[in-house]
Scaffold this active site. Structure first.
Site, PDB file in Angstrom:
ATOM      1  N   GLU A   2       0.823  -1.207   0.000  1.00  0.00           N
ATOM      2  CA  GLU A   2       0.000   0.000   0.000  1.00  0.00           C
ATOM      3  C   GLU A   2       0.857   1.255   0.000  1.00  0.00           C
ATOM      4  O   GLU A   2       2.071   1.204   0.207  1.00  0.00           O
ATOM      5  CB  GLU A   2      -0.903   0.010   1.242  1.00  0.00           C
ATOM      6  CG  GLU A   2      -1.968  -1.058   1.212  1.00  0.00           C
ATOM      7  CD  GLU A   2      -2.891  -1.010   2.421  1.00  0.00           C
ATOM      8  OE1 GLU A   2      -3.908  -1.705   2.356  1.00  0.00           O
ATOM      9  OE2 GLU A   2      -2.609  -0.310   3.412  1.00  0.00           O
ATOM     10  N   CYS A   4      -1.196  -4.597  -5.995  1.00  0.00           N
ATOM     11  CA  CYS A   4      -1.817  -5.848  -5.552  1.00  0.00           C
ATOM     12  C   CYS A   4      -0.785  -6.974  -5.541  1.00  0.00           C
ATOM     13  O   CYS A   4       0.219  -6.925  -6.268  1.00  0.00           O
ATOM     14  CB  CYS A   4      -2.960  -6.229  -6.478  1.00  0.00           C
ATOM     15  SG  CYS A   4      -4.343  -5.065  -6.472  1.00  0.00           S
ATOM     16  N   GLU A  56      -1.074 -10.012  -6.741  1.00  0.00           N
ATOM     17  CA  GLU A  56      -0.994 -10.686  -8.040  1.00  0.00           C
ATOM     18  C   GLU A  56      -0.116  -9.899  -9.005  1.00  0.00           C
ATOM     19  O   GLU A  56       0.710 -10.466  -9.725  1.00  0.00           O
ATOM     20  CB  GLU A  56      -2.391 -10.855  -8.652  1.00  0.00           C
ATOM     21  CG  GLU A  56      -3.348 -11.641  -7.795  1.00  0.00           C
ATOM     22  CD  GLU A  56      -4.205 -10.777  -6.863  1.00  0.00           C
ATOM     23  OE1 GLU A  56      -5.364 -11.148  -6.634  1.00  0.00           O
ATOM     24  OE2 GLU A  56      -3.714  -9.731  -6.365  1.00  0.00           O
ATOM     25  N   CYS A  74      -6.301  -6.960 -11.732  1.00  0.00           N
ATOM     26  CA  CYS A  74      -5.478  -8.176 -11.636  1.00  0.00           C
ATOM     27  C   CYS A  74      -6.041  -9.286 -12.514  1.00  0.00           C
ATOM     28  O   CYS A  74      -5.290 -10.073 -13.084  1.00  0.00           O
ATOM     29  CB  CYS A  74      -5.348  -8.627 -10.195  1.00  0.00           C
ATOM     30  SG  CYS A  74      -4.203  -7.566  -9.270  1.00  0.00           S
TER      31      CYS A  74
END
Length: 137
Positions: A49, A58, A60, A94
């Site tokens: 983050e 993310c 992924e 993603c």
């Protein structure tokens, strides 16, 4: 959806270890992902983050970026884990990234924090009627 098909243990372990390294001081929602490249390597990623929320990464996407950096551009399966027993499925962005680097029969495993497989999906089940490189021809 393939009911009962369990994620491979090495992907589960790598995704759980990645989730433990996630940087999520704002949401406290930790996510890990681990993929197996077409060449057989297991590569993981975690969410990272940022104080400017939309600038986060993310899990992924992190795993896919690491895969490309390693010199590979295709993977056959990916495991994703969030917190608790609720399925942490990939976000829309993603899903598109997964679409870019997999074939139609790639497998997506959604696991819980105990390492149990909650969902097993093909890429087509995850993102049906998707837009991909062949649409640009």
């Amino acid at each position: 959806m393939v009911v009962g098909k369990q994620a491979p243990r090495d992907l589960i372990d790598a995704a759980l270890m990645a989730r433990d390294k996630a940087y999520a001081p704002y949401s406290n929602f930790f996510v890990g992902a681990a993929l197996r490249t077409a060449g057989g390597k297991v590569i993981s990623g975690c969410n990272v983050e940022n104080a400017a929320y939309p600038e986060g990464v993310c899990a992924e996407a992190g795993a896919i970026s690491s895969m490309v950096l390693s010199g590979e551009t295709k993977f056959d399966e990916i495991a994703v884990v969030g917190l608790g027993d609720v399925a942490c499925t990939p976000c829309g962005g993603c899903r598109q990234k997964i679409r870019e680097f997999t074939g139609p029969d790639a497998t997506i495993y959604i696991i819980n924090e105990s390492g149990e497989t909650l969902l097993t999906l093909s890429r087509e089940e995850l993102i049906p009627h998707s837009f991909g490189p062949e649409n640009l021809k």
